[in-house]
Design a protein around this motif. Structure first.
Motif, PDB file in Angstrom:
ATOM      1  N   LEU A  33       0.921  -1.209  -0.073  1.00  0.00           N
ATOM      2  CA  LEU A  33       0.020   0.065   0.089  1.00  0.00           C
ATOM      3  C   LEU A  33       0.858   1.143   0.155  1.00  0.00           C
ATOM      4  O   LEU A  33       0.581   2.150  -0.672  1.00  0.00           O
ATOM      5  N   LEU A  34       1.953   1.290   0.783  1.00  0.00           N
ATOM      6  CA  LEU A  34       3.035   2.391   0.754  1.00  0.00           C
ATOM      7  C   LEU A  34       3.547   2.722  -0.723  1.00  0.00           C
ATOM      8  O   LEU A  34       3.490   3.652  -1.176  1.00  0.00           O
ATOM      9  N   ILE A  35       3.794   1.531  -1.270  1.00  0.00           N
ATOM     10  CA  ILE A  35       4.402   1.757  -2.555  1.00  0.00           C
ATOM     11  C   ILE A  35       3.568   2.092  -3.295  1.00  0.00           C
ATOM     12  O   ILE A  35       3.751   2.854  -4.459  1.00  0.00           O
ATOM     13  N   ALA A  36       2.179   1.589  -3.507  1.00  0.00           N
ATOM     14  CA  ALA A  36       1.219   2.141  -4.314  1.00  0.00           C
ATOM     15  C   ALA A  36       0.750   3.659  -4.263  1.00  0.00           C
ATOM     16  O   ALA A  36       0.805   4.311  -5.297  1.00  0.00           O
ATOM     17  N   VAL A  37       0.957   4.104  -3.020  1.00  0.00           N
ATOM     18  CA  VAL A  37       0.818   5.611  -2.835  1.00  0.00           C
ATOM     19  C   VAL A  37       1.902   6.126  -3.509  1.00  0.00           C
ATOM     20  O   VAL A  37       1.840   7.353  -4.089  1.00  0.00           O
ATOM     21  N   GLY A  38       3.287   5.547  -3.427  1.00  0.00           N
ATOM     22  CA  GLY A  38       4.357   6.269  -4.017  1.00  0.00           C
ATOM     23  C   GLY A  38       4.140   6.322  -5.340  1.00  0.00           C
ATOM     24  O   GLY A  38       4.621   7.371  -6.021  1.00  0.00           O
ATOM     25  N   ILE A  39       3.580   5.405  -5.967  1.00  0.00           N
ATOM     26  CA  ILE A  39       3.532   5.415  -7.391  1.00  0.00           C
ATOM     27  C   ILE A  39       2.413   6.514  -7.777  1.00  0.00           C
ATOM     28  O   ILE A  39       2.875   7.168  -8.788  1.00  0.00           O
ATOM     29  N   GLY A  40       1.444   6.387  -7.192  1.00  0.00           N
ATOM     30  CA  GLY A  40       0.337   7.569  -7.454  1.00  0.00           C
ATOM     31  C   GLY A  40       0.759   8.936  -7.370  1.00  0.00           C
ATOM     32  O   GLY A  40       0.474   9.885  -7.932  1.00  0.00           O
ATOM     33  N   LEU A  41       1.815   9.067  -6.410  1.00  0.00           N
ATOM     34  CA  LEU A  41       2.197  10.418  -6.113  1.00  0.00           C
ATOM     35  C   LEU A  41       3.507  10.817  -7.211  1.00  0.00           C
ATOM     36  O   LEU A  41       3.693  11.852  -7.310  1.00  0.00           O
ATOM     37  N   THR A  42       4.373   9.883  -7.531  1.00  0.00           N
ATOM     38  CA  THR A  42       5.386  10.123  -8.440  1.00  0.00           C
ATOM     39  C   THR A  42       5.218   9.915  -9.688  1.00  0.00           C
ATOM     40  O   THR A  42       5.675  10.798 -10.578  1.00  0.00           O
ATOM     41  N   PHE A  43       4.713   8.887 -10.442  1.00  0.00           N
ATOM     42  CA  PHE A  43       4.549   8.708 -11.796  1.00  0.00           C
ATOM     43  C   PHE A  43       3.787   9.639 -12.532  1.00  0.00           C
ATOM     44  O   PHE A  43       4.063  10.155 -13.607  1.00  0.00           O
ATOM     45  N   PRO A  44       2.724  10.226 -12.203  1.00  0.00           N
ATOM     46  CA  PRO A  44       2.090  11.192 -12.937  1.00  0.00           C
ATOM     47  C   PRO A  44       2.912  12.727 -12.814  1.00  0.00           C
ATOM     48  O   PRO A  44       2.966  13.328 -13.830  1.00  0.00           O
ATOM     49  N   THR A  45       3.522  12.822 -11.728  1.00  0.00           N
ATOM     50  CA  THR A  45       4.280  13.924 -11.678  1.00  0.00           C
ATOM     51  C   THR A  45       5.692  14.033 -12.858  1.00  0.00           C
ATOM     52  O   THR A  45       5.858  14.731 -13.545  1.00  0.00           O
ATOM     53  N   LEU A  46       6.159  12.725 -12.741  1.00  0.00           N
ATOM     54  CA  LEU A  46       7.242  12.479 -13.821  1.00  0.00           C
ATOM     55  C   LEU A  46       6.596  12.515 -15.298  1.00  0.00           C
ATOM     56  O   LEU A  46       7.323  13.275 -16.357  1.00  0.00           O
ATOM     57  N   ALA A  52       6.145  18.683 -20.334  1.00  0.00           N
ATOM     58  CA  ALA A  52       5.659  20.123 -19.904  1.00  0.00           C
ATOM     59  C   ALA A  52       6.142  21.144 -21.058  1.00  0.00           C
ATOM     60  O   ALA A  52       5.447  21.920 -21.178  1.00  0.00           O
ATOM     61  N   ASP A  53       7.270  20.884 -21.476  1.00  0.00           N
ATOM     62  CA  ASP A  53       7.669  21.872 -22.271  1.00  0.00           C
ATOM     63  C   ASP A  53       7.570  21.300 -23.897  1.00  0.00           C
ATOM     64  O   ASP A  53       8.025  22.143 -24.898  1.00  0.00           O
ATOM     65  N   ALA A  54       6.629  20.535 -24.412  1.00  0.00           N
ATOM     66  CA  ALA A  54       6.531  19.998 -25.404  1.00  0.00           C
ATOM     67  C   ALA A  54       5.611  20.653 -26.097  1.00  0.00           C
ATOM     68  O   ALA A  54       4.670  21.349 -25.803  1.00  0.00           O
ATOM     69  N   PRO A  55       5.906  20.869 -27.503  1.00  0.00           N
ATOM     70  CA  PRO A  55       5.227  21.931 -28.569  1.00  0.00           C
ATOM     71  C   PRO A  55       3.858  21.284 -28.478  1.00  0.00           C
ATOM     72  O   PRO A  55       3.747  20.020 -28.314  1.00  0.00           O
ATOM     73  N   VAL A 117      17.279  12.892  -8.057  1.00  0.00           N
ATOM     74  CA  VAL A 117      17.014  13.419  -9.415  1.00  0.00           C
ATOM     75  C   VAL A 117      15.842  14.626  -9.644  1.00  0.00           C
ATOM     76  O   VAL A 117      15.768  15.576 -10.434  1.00  0.00           O
ATOM     77  N   SER A 118      14.770  14.273  -8.759  1.00  0.00           N
ATOM     78  CA  SER A 118      13.545  15.135  -8.699  1.00  0.00           C
ATOM     79  C   SER A 118      14.079  16.604  -8.336  1.00  0.00           C
ATOM     80  O   SER A 118      13.069  17.367  -8.906  1.00  0.00           O
ATOM     81  N   VAL A 119      14.904  16.912  -7.986  1.00  0.00           N
ATOM     82  CA  VAL A 119      15.458  18.413  -7.507  1.00  0.00           C
ATOM     83  C   VAL A 119      15.669  19.078  -9.009  1.00  0.00           C
ATOM     84  O   VAL A 119      15.455  20.234  -9.024  1.00  0.00           O
ATOM     85  N   LEU A 120      16.032  18.299 -10.019  1.00  0.00           N
ATOM     86  CA  LEU A 120      16.119  18.789 -11.474  1.00  0.00           C
ATOM     87  C   LEU A 120      14.909  19.121 -12.301  1.00  0.00           C
ATOM     88  O   LEU A 120      15.101  19.631 -13.359  1.00  0.00           O
ATOM     89  N   LEU A 121      13.880  18.534 -11.876  1.00  0.00           N
ATOM     90  CA  LEU A 121      12.610  18.684 -12.475  1.00  0.00           C
ATOM     91  C   LEU A 121      12.252  20.290 -12.685  1.00  0.00           C
ATOM     92  O   LEU A 121      12.403  20.942 -11.728  1.00  0.00           O
ATOM     93  N   PRO A 122      11.627  20.590 -13.662  1.00  0.00           N
ATOM     94  CA  PRO A 122      11.161  21.829 -13.938  1.00  0.00           C
ATOM     95  C   PRO A 122      10.260  22.329 -13.141  1.00  0.00           C
ATOM     96  O   PRO A 122       9.208  21.370 -12.625  1.00  0.00           O
ATOM     97  N   ARG A 123      10.331  23.407 -12.596  1.00  0.00           N
ATOM     98  CA  ARG A 123       9.467  23.990 -11.448  1.00  0.00           C
ATOM     99  C   ARG A 123       8.054  24.806 -12.044  1.00  0.00           C
ATOM    100  O   ARG A 123       8.423  25.160 -13.253  1.00  0.00           O
ATOM    101  N   HIS A 124       7.242  24.643 -11.307  1.00  0.00           N
ATOM    102  CA  HIS A 124       5.924  25.535 -11.831  1.00  0.00           C
ATOM    103  C   HIS A 124       6.511  27.129 -12.159  1.00  0.00           C
ATOM    104  O   HIS A 124       6.713  27.551 -11.184  1.00  0.00           O
ATOM    105  N   ARG A 125       6.064  27.321 -13.060  1.00  0.00           N
ATOM    106  CA  ARG A 125       6.298  28.849 -13.554  1.00  0.00           C
ATOM    107  C   ARG A 125       5.139  29.832 -13.280  1.00  0.00           C
ATOM    108  O   ARG A 125       4.001  29.380 -14.038  1.00  0.00           O
TER     109      ARG A 125
END
Length: 127
Positions: A33-46, A52-55, A117-125
């Protein structure tokens, strides 16, 4: 992202502590269940970060490539981790469980790597 990665660390770390005689609820269900919550929080964000910047006219292609990379990466990762479990463990239940302990620790390490690595993800502008 960081909350999802924390769930990965906790869930896979908890699974690494399980042994061949662990009960289902404490040895499998809780960590899963913990791993499932992690998947739900991580994969959509990735996925959002990947597209994000795709034409606008290439959003489908970029999203499809990201989804394909997710599927292929998961398949290859599962094959590698299952092989590690078999090589590190053995044929008895206890030996195989010990092999999976190593795999779950590796998976927890991957969760930590994603957090770093998530520290390198683009931030909301704004604006």
């Amino acid at each position: 992202m960081l909350a999802g990665c924390a769930c990965f660390l906790a869930g896979f770390g908890w699974l690494a502590l399980a042994h061949a005689d662990s009960g289902y609820v404490t040895g499998v269900l809780g960590p899963a269940l913990l791993i499932a919550v992690g998947i739900g929080l991580t994969f959509p964000t990735l996925m959002a970060a990947a597209t994000a910047d795709a034409p606008e006219d290439e959003g489908g292609i970029v999203g499809g490539m990201a989804a394909t990379a997710n599927q292929v990466g998961g398949s290859v990762g599962l094959a590698v981790l299952a092989t590690v479990a078999m090589e590190a463990g053995g044929s008895s239940r206890a030996a195989l469980a010990a092999g999976y302990d190593l795999v779950f620790l590796v998976a927890a390490g991957l969760g930590l790597a994603i957090a770093v690595v998530s520290v390198l993800l683009p931030r909301h502008r704004s604006g």
